[in-house]
Write a protein that holds these residues in place. Structure first.
Motif, PDB file in Angstrom:
ATOM      1  N   ARG A   4       0.832  -1.198   0.000  1.00 24.23           N
ATOM      2  CA  ARG A   4       0.000   0.000   0.000  1.00 24.23           C
ATOM      3  C   ARG A   4       0.870   1.254   0.000  1.00 24.23           C
ATOM      4  N   PHE A   5       1.919   1.275   0.819  1.00 22.96           N
ATOM      5  CA  PHE A   5       2.784   2.438   0.917  1.00 22.96           C
ATOM      6  C   PHE A   5       4.136   2.151   0.281  1.00 22.96           C
ATOM      7  N   VAL A   6       4.651   3.103  -0.481  1.00 22.79           N
ATOM      8  CA  VAL A   6       5.962   2.990  -1.109  1.00 22.79           C
ATOM      9  C   VAL A   6       6.712   4.310  -0.927  1.00 22.79           C
ATOM     10  N   VAL A   7       8.038   4.256  -1.048  1.00 25.07           N
ATOM     11  CA  VAL A   7       8.883   5.449  -0.917  1.00 25.07           C
ATOM     12  C   VAL A   7       9.044   6.097  -2.283  1.00 25.07           C
ATOM     13  N   ILE A  31      14.047  18.074  -0.878  1.00 24.95           N
ATOM     14  CA  ILE A  31      13.575  17.966   0.498  1.00 24.95           C
ATOM     15  C   ILE A  31      13.511  16.522   0.976  1.00 24.95           C
ATOM     16  N   GLY A  32      14.087  15.577   0.265  1.00 28.46           N
ATOM     17  CA  GLY A  32      14.147  14.204   0.757  1.00 28.46           C
ATOM     18  C   GLY A  32      13.177  13.260   0.081  1.00 28.46           C
ATOM     19  N   PHE A  33      12.436  12.513   0.920  1.00 28.04           N
ATOM     20  CA  PHE A  33      11.569  11.453   0.424  1.00 28.04           C
ATOM     21  C   PHE A  33      10.219  11.496   1.134  1.00 28.04           C
ATOM     22  N   ASN A  34       9.188  11.040   0.438  1.00 26.91           N
ATOM     23  CA  ASN A  34       7.835  10.927   0.986  1.00 26.91           C
ATOM     24  C   ASN A  34       7.370   9.491   0.872  1.00 26.91           C
ATOM     25  N   LEU A  35       6.295   9.175   1.593  1.00 22.83           N
ATOM     26  CA  LEU A  35       5.605   7.905   1.402  1.00 22.83           C
ATOM     27  C   LEU A  35       4.406   8.177   0.517  1.00 22.83           C
ATOM     28  N   TYR A  36       4.138   7.258  -0.411  1.00 23.48           N
ATOM     29  CA  TYR A  36       3.008   7.376  -1.332  1.00 23.48           C
ATOM     30  C   TYR A  36       2.022   6.267  -1.020  1.00 23.48           C
ATOM     31  N   TYR A  48      11.059  12.739   4.803  1.00 23.72           N
ATOM     32  CA  TYR A  48      12.200  12.097   5.446  1.00 23.72           C
ATOM     33  C   TYR A  48      13.463  12.537   4.725  1.00 23.72           C
ATOM     34  N   GLN A  49      14.502  12.845   5.480  1.00 26.88           N
ATOM     35  CA  GLN A  49      15.740  13.346   4.898  1.00 26.88           C
ATOM     36  C   GLN A  49      16.502  12.284   4.115  1.00 26.88           C
ATOM     37  N   THR A  50      16.464  11.029   4.571  1.00 23.13           N
ATOM     38  CA  THR A  50      17.191   9.965   3.892  1.00 23.13           C
ATOM     39  C   THR A  50      16.236   8.874   3.442  1.00 23.13           C
ATOM     40  N   ARG A  51      16.648   8.147   2.428  1.00 25.04           N
ATOM     41  CA  ARG A  51      15.839   7.040   1.929  1.00 25.04           C
ATOM     42  C   ARG A  51      15.694   5.959   3.004  1.00 25.04           C
ATOM     43  N   GLU A  52      16.730   5.739   3.808  1.00 24.58           N
ATOM     44  CA  GLU A  52      16.692   4.715   4.857  1.00 24.58           C
ATOM     45  C   GLU A  52      15.599   5.015   5.876  1.00 24.58           C
ATOM     46  N   GLU A  53      15.490   6.289   6.286  1.00 25.42           N
ATOM     47  CA  GLU A  53      14.426   6.681   7.214  1.00 25.42           C
ATOM     48  C   GLU A  53      13.054   6.407   6.596  1.00 25.42           C
ATOM     49  N   CYS A  58       8.125   3.208   5.973  1.00 20.75           N
ATOM     50  CA  CYS A  58       7.272   2.520   5.003  1.00 20.75           C
ATOM     51  C   CYS A  58       7.027   1.078   5.446  1.00 20.75           C
ATOM     52  N   LEU A  59       8.081   0.404   5.864  1.00 24.56           N
ATOM     53  CA  LEU A  59       7.960  -0.966   6.348  1.00 24.56           C
ATOM     54  C   LEU A  59       7.046  -1.018   7.568  1.00 24.56           C
ATOM     55  N   ARG A  60       7.202  -0.053   8.491  1.00 21.28           N
ATOM     56  CA  ARG A  60       6.383  -0.020   9.704  1.00 21.28           C
ATOM     57  C   ARG A  60       4.895   0.150   9.384  1.00 21.28           C
ATOM     58  N   VAL A  61       4.546   1.117   8.525  1.00 19.25           N
ATOM     59  CA  VAL A  61       3.129   1.352   8.235  1.00 19.25           C
ATOM     60  C   VAL A  61       2.533   0.208   7.411  1.00 19.25           C
ATOM     61  N   ASN A  62       3.323  -0.399   6.527  1.00 18.87           N
ATOM     62  CA  ASN A  62       2.819  -1.556   5.783  1.00 18.87           C
ATOM     63  C   ASN A  62       2.571  -2.742   6.709  1.00 18.87           C
ATOM     64  N   MET A  63       3.459  -2.943   7.710  1.00 22.68           N
ATOM     65  CA  MET A  63       3.272  -4.032   8.674  1.00 22.68           C
ATOM     66  C   MET A  63       2.053  -3.775   9.554  1.00 22.68           C
ATOM     67  N   GLU A  64       1.833  -2.516   9.969  1.00 18.47           N
ATOM     68  CA  GLU A  64       0.638  -2.173  10.754  1.00 18.47           C
ATOM     69  C   GLU A  64      -0.625  -2.501   9.967  1.00 18.47           C
TER      70      GLU A  64
END
Length: 79
Positions: A4-7, A31-36, A48-53, A58-64
């Protein structure tokens, strides 16, 4: 299965413009990265400033979301 969510890269913000002859050039700042959200078809407001963040969030919200779907299936009685 599509998550559902991607970077995605964030949309740069305009910081001004400069003129070179008859052309204007827009100066932007990354300005970094967003979740879509693939279901709602929109970018989430948080940046988010870095792709890792962004990847970890993204992993957290997809797991929720996945845990929520599993718990819904467990509560539905099978007839």
């Amino acid at each position: 299965m599509i998550s559902r969510f991607v970077v995605v890269p964030a949309i740069p913000t305009e910081t001004g413009s400069m003129r070179n002859g008859s052309r204007f050039y827009c100066q932007t700042a990354p300005i970094g990265f967003n979740l879509y959200d693939n279901e709602e078809k929109l970018r989430l407001k948080t940046s988010y400033q870095t792709r890792e963040e962004a990847e970890s969030e993204c992993l957290r919200v997809n797991m929720e979301r996945f845990q929520g779907v599993l718990s819904e299936r467990e509560t539905i009685p099978i007839l």
